[in-house]
Design an enzyme around this catalytic site. Structure first.
Site, PDB file in Angstrom:
ATOM      1  N   LEU A   9      20.279  -8.563   7.694  1.00 46.47           N
ATOM      2  CA  LEU A   9      20.619  -9.980   8.253  1.00 46.47           C
ATOM      3  C   LEU A   9      22.065 -10.327   7.570  1.00 46.47           C
ATOM      4  O   LEU A   9      23.194 -10.479   8.448  1.00 46.47           O
ATOM      5  CB  LEU A   9      19.643 -10.891   8.470  1.00 46.47           C
ATOM      6  CG  LEU A   9      18.890 -11.013   9.788  1.00 46.47           C
ATOM      7  CD1 LEU A   9      17.542 -12.090   9.331  1.00 46.47           C
ATOM      8  CD2 LEU A   9      19.516 -11.118  10.835  1.00 46.47           C
ATOM      9  N   ASP A  68      24.608 -10.353  -3.634  1.00 45.80           N
ATOM     10  CA  ASP A  68      23.276  -9.825  -3.454  1.00 45.80           C
ATOM     11  C   ASP A  68      22.869  -9.524  -4.831  1.00 45.80           C
ATOM     12  O   ASP A  68      23.454  -9.318  -5.729  1.00 45.80           O
ATOM     13  CB  ASP A  68      23.283  -8.222  -2.888  1.00 45.80           C
ATOM     14  CG  ASP A  68      21.832  -7.809  -2.176  1.00 45.80           C
ATOM     15  OD1 ASP A  68      21.678  -8.062  -1.105  1.00 45.80           O
ATOM     16  OD2 ASP A  68      20.900  -7.490  -2.750  1.00 45.80           O
ATOM     17  N   ASN A 107      21.462 -17.046   2.752  1.00 48.48           N
ATOM     18  CA  ASN A 107      20.733 -16.060   3.347  1.00 48.48           C
ATOM     19  C   ASN A 107      19.751 -15.288   2.492  1.00 48.48           C
ATOM     20  O   ASN A 107      18.706 -14.763   2.816  1.00 48.48           O
ATOM     21  CB  ASN A 107      21.592 -14.822   4.182  1.00 48.48           C
ATOM     22  CG  ASN A 107      20.656 -14.013   4.635  1.00 48.48           C
ATOM     23  OD1 ASN A 107      19.996 -14.040   5.634  1.00 48.48           O
ATOM     24  ND2 ASN A 107      20.671 -12.823   3.973  1.00 48.48           N
ATOM     25  N   TYR A 135       6.766 -19.297   1.427  1.00 50.82           N
ATOM     26  CA  TYR A 135       8.020 -18.993   2.426  1.00 50.82           C
ATOM     27  C   TYR A 135       8.047 -20.170   3.582  1.00 50.82           C
ATOM     28  O   TYR A 135       8.913 -20.463   3.939  1.00 50.82           O
ATOM     29  CB  TYR A 135       7.769 -17.498   3.079  1.00 50.82           C
ATOM     30  CG  TYR A 135       8.789 -17.190   3.997  1.00 50.82           C
ATOM     31  CD1 TYR A 135      10.165 -16.736   3.472  1.00 50.82           C
ATOM     32  CD2 TYR A 135       8.522 -17.160   5.458  1.00 50.82           C
ATOM     33  CE1 TYR A 135      11.046 -16.395   4.250  1.00 50.82           C
ATOM     34  CE2 TYR A 135       9.683 -16.686   6.193  1.00 50.82           C
ATOM     35  CZ  TYR A 135      10.891 -16.274   5.930  1.00 50.82           C
ATOM     36  OH  TYR A 135      11.760 -15.644   6.762  1.00 50.82           O
ATOM     37  N   LYS A 187      11.181 -22.578   3.869  1.00 47.97           N
ATOM     38  CA  LYS A 187      11.935 -22.698   5.254  1.00 47.97           C
ATOM     39  C   LYS A 187      11.914 -24.158   5.835  1.00 47.97           C
ATOM     40  O   LYS A 187      12.986 -24.504   6.630  1.00 47.97           O
ATOM     41  CB  LYS A 187      11.626 -21.311   6.205  1.00 47.97           C
ATOM     42  CG  LYS A 187      11.818 -20.111   5.540  1.00 47.97           C
ATOM     43  CD  LYS A 187      13.374 -19.827   5.247  1.00 47.97           C
ATOM     44  CE  LYS A 187      13.818 -18.597   5.273  1.00 47.97           C
ATOM     45  NZ  LYS A 187      15.150 -18.233   4.767  1.00 47.97           N
ATOM     46  N   THR A 211      13.846  -6.316  10.794  1.00 48.87           N
ATOM     47  CA  THR A 211      14.231  -6.333   9.446  1.00 48.87           C
ATOM     48  C   THR A 211      13.120  -5.747   8.539  1.00 48.87           C
ATOM     49  O   THR A 211      12.080  -5.361   9.293  1.00 48.87           O
ATOM     50  CB  THR A 211      14.731  -7.433   8.956  1.00 48.87           C
ATOM     51  OG1 THR A 211      13.763  -8.536   8.837  1.00 48.87           O
ATOM     52  CG2 THR A 211      15.775  -8.277   9.807  1.00 48.87           C
TER      53      THR A 211
END
Length: 324
Positions: free
Chosen positions: A39, A58, A111, A177, A181, A211
């Site tokens: 993404l 990254d 991201n 997670y 989020k 993904t």
């Protein structure tokens, strides 16, 4: 004004073509964390296609450099800054690289992420801390560094956070997670208020796409495999589930980064497949009152006929597969 057709309406004329705003990010500079693949790379490509200059980030140096090279080969302007997000030092490096290479920073997309899925009783401290450090602390440190720079520049900016359906509804096996989020969604709402006077908008996107993170969903696996072999995803996924490719999700990023979204802030916006959606903010849906206050006994008596009559559901709904 009358709604009846005029005398000239019977004459033949070509149908009008819808007029769309031009999304032009020329001269804008963006940092996209976790953009070496998946993404994040799709977001970087969409921003570059709209004219923005990119700092590709990254944790994998090879992935970051390859992604930046591919954007440059396609006519864009991009540099790689490989670093693991989470620390203040990493965030400062990313902002400093944007300024050193391109003179400014206008857009931040947070991201970067990792998964360490375990049920609660099997999740270790390290599983929890690693995910929270990358997703939640990484978002915080990068957004703080970007906000400082954007406020110094004095002409606004765009901070785009990446959320998840797990953060909106919870998800089995994803304590770390989902919590991170959910925190990101709350930060978007908070920062939209704090940064409004500086002309900086803050929104969270909630993408759903094929993904590495969704490959493990058994119901989706055969369709993802078929897609990678050149077959289109069926409508029940693209529309019914709002599930598609990473490129499907990428269109939202240049929009939010553009002048067309100057008045969009504090929102959680879902995108995937053919679906674009606005997530609701948590709010009270039913209330009840007891003069003088509540006791455990009066709550127990009133619960099932008042505020608890229609409890809220939890979890991401299971895919609705077509009947065989």
């Amino acid at each position: 004004m009358s709604d009846s057709p005029s005398s000239s309406s019977s004459s033949s004329s070509p149908p009008s073509t819808p007029s769309f705003p031009v999304i032009d990010l020329a001269g804008r500079v963006a940092v996209v964390t976790g953009s070496g693949r998946g993404l994040g790379l799709a977001y970087a490509r969409a921003l570059a296609a709209a004219g923005a200059s990119l700092v590709v980030n990254d944790v994998d140096q090879g992935a970051a450099e390859q992604a930046a090279a591919s954007l440059t080969e396609q006519g864009g302007r991009a540099v790689a800054e490989p670093v693991a997000v989470g620390t203040t030092e990493a965030a400062d490096r990313l902002v400093a690289r944007a300024v050193a290479e391109f003179g400014r920073l206008d857009i931040l997309v947070t991201n970067a992420g990792v998964l360490r899925d375990r049920v609660l009783w099997k999740m270790s401290d390290d599983d929890f801390d690693t995910v929270v450090a990358v997703h939640l602390r990484g978002t915080f440190t990068c957004a703080r560094a970007a906000a400082v720079r954007m406020r110094e520049q004095g002409d606004g900016g765009r901070i785009i956070l990446v959320g998840s359906p797990a953060g909106q509804r919870g998800n089995f096996g994803q304590t770390n997670y989902a919590a991170a989020k959910a925190g990101i969604a709350a930060m978007a709402r908070t920062w939209s208020m704090e940064l409004a006077r500086a002309g900086i908008t803050v929104n969270a996107v909630v993408p759903v796409a094929a993904t590495a993170m969704t490959d493990t969903i058994p119901a989706f696996a055969p369709y993802i495999e078929a897609m990678r072999n050149g077959e289109p995803l069926p409508d029940f996924l693209r529309q019914g589930e709002g599930f598609g490719t990473v490129e499907d999700c990428a269109a939202l990023i240049p929009f939010l980064a553009s002048d067309a979204a100057r008045d969009v802030t504090g929102q959680c916006i879902g995108i995937g497949g053919d679906r674009l959606a606005l997530w609701s903010h948590p709010q009270e849906i039913r209330t009840s009152y007891a003069r003088g206050g509540w006791t455990p006994e009066t709550i127990a008596t009133a619960w099932h006929t008042s505020v608890g009559a229609e409890p809220q559901s939890v979890g991401i709904p299971a895919p609705r597969l077509p009947e065989a």
